[in-house]
Design an enzyme around this catalytic site. Sequence first.
Site, PDB file in Angstrom:
ATOM      1  N   LYS A   1       0.806  -1.221   0.000  1.00  0.00           N
ATOM      2  CA  LYS A   1       0.000   0.000   0.000  1.00  0.00           C
ATOM      3  C   LYS A   1       0.839   1.270   0.000  1.00  0.00           C
ATOM      4  CE  LYS A   1      -4.271  -1.863   1.969  1.00  0.00           C
ATOM      5  NZ  LYS A   1      -3.910  -3.264   1.822  1.00  0.00           N
TER       6      LYS A   1
ATOM      7  N   GLU B   1      -3.065   7.608   8.003  1.00  0.00           N
ATOM      8  CA  GLU B   1      -3.817   8.519   7.163  1.00  0.00           C
ATOM      9  C   GLU B   1      -4.874   9.253   7.984  1.00  0.00           C
ATOM     10  OE1 GLU B   1      -3.887   6.319   2.796  1.00  0.00           O
ATOM     11  OE2 GLU B   1      -5.605   6.095   4.140  1.00  0.00           O
TER      12      GLU B   1
ATOM     13  N   ARG C   1      -6.341  -8.091  -9.625  1.00  0.00           N
ATOM     14  CA  ARG C   1      -7.003  -9.359  -9.916  1.00  0.00           C
ATOM     15  C   ARG C   1      -8.451  -9.081 -10.316  1.00  0.00           C
ATOM     16  NH1 ARG C   1     -10.304  -9.380  -5.598  1.00  0.00           N
ATOM     17  NH2 ARG C   1      -9.511  -8.666  -3.593  1.00  0.00           N
TER      18      ARG C   1
END
Length: 495
Positions: A118, A200, A291
């Site tokens: 990430k 965050e 995916r």
Amino acid sequence: MARLTKLLVANRGEIALRIIRSARLFGLKTVAVYSAADAKSAHVGAADEAIAIGPAEAAKSYLDIAAIIAAAKQSGADAIHPGYGFLSERPEFARAAADAQIVFVGPRPEVMAALGDKVAARRIAVAAGVPVVPGIETAEISAARAFAALAGYPILVKAAAGGGGRGMRIVAEAAQLESALEAAAREATAAFGDGRIFIEKYLAHPRHIEIQVLGDEHGALVALGERDCSIQRRYQKIIEESPAPGLSAEMRAKMIDAALKLARAAHYTNAGTTEFLVEGDNFYFLEVNARLQVEHPVTEMRFGCDLVCEQLRIASGGKVSEPAAPRGAAIECRINAEDPEHNFRPATGTVLHLSVPGGPGVRFDSHMTRGAEVTPWYDGLLGKLICYGPTREEARGRLVNALGEFALLGVTNNAAYLRDIVASEQFRDARLSTHFIDQFFPEWKITNDEIDAAIVAAAITAGDVQAENAAPKANTERRSPWDSLNNFELWGSRR
């Protein structure tokens, strides 16, 4: 364009069955793999051949890269489709397939590795000019305190690897910060073998909206609209729809442009999804799922396409198809083996009776058949019920009716719970956010009418079972030509 001939599906359940069906349309022979717990599963009988890969434990079967590569070599498969879950986003699996000279139906391993982290994905987004949630890439306590003082509480602590809400903590005040950082790092290490975390700003009531992209080896990239996946429980999606209701044409265009910029920057190929959080007039990059997504059918129904066939075309070296103009609206519900009345406790059991809804615009993706065993070994997804309509309200109405027609006895499931959500005025009015469940459905009880219907169905089923047990059975022939549907077992093995 490379000529593929045989596809091994490195997965199980409804997604394995769904891939096998599209592979057959694409002209490929198919190979299923199965654990000891899945020897009688529908995907095993649906494939042209099937190979046992280990015991029930996923770590010793569906997560065993060496066993799956060995099965591919044994069968002569020249391609592997990972489905979703299990090994689908493991760069080492894609790399092992490449080393064995087997085509991996997905992005290249180095792209998967970059986007699966990430922090690395966030950096790619920033470099591509895609907006991200304000944050910092360190869990050092003094830096975390400084960021929180600047951004304001609450803040969100997240794992750099993995997903599903593991390694994630909402920190509401300064006194919780240090312990949250330590707990998140421990959980991330245990779940992913990687204790790195980042921080965050916490968004109070965002919507979760994602963009489907397809890219080929010739440099072409296309986007197939957006999906709203805001209705989640414990960070797990349960209802998804396309298009995202209330999203302006301007915002949609900006998000699609951002998704394509990111895919281009990452040199992305095959199918992938860029996920965003939307709050007010702003959207922020969340992550890329490298995916096929569980919720891909809503896109297929709006665009009239087959995303698995597109994946196979791209993996064969072909060019991505130019998408048709989207039409109407589609909504998907995930029917899970769980008990909504008791904190969504996982359920197991034998399917005694299955009644599948039908009619125009109704699709049910599932591997469930009468007699199927739902075990504790794997994810509890029983099937996905998807309804299409010319408008969202027509799609919603069809889904309410379809969920009412759906009946599965023997395994406790969440179909009635989902029906109440889709029938609610809050869902009808699209009052969507990732806190929808907490806000509108914090507790739920089955109604008396639904209990009565279940009792009647159980009584009918009991009668059916008695009649079946009393009936003579041939040893070598099917009891009826209706025992199969599209070459798939409908009621289980009756040979």
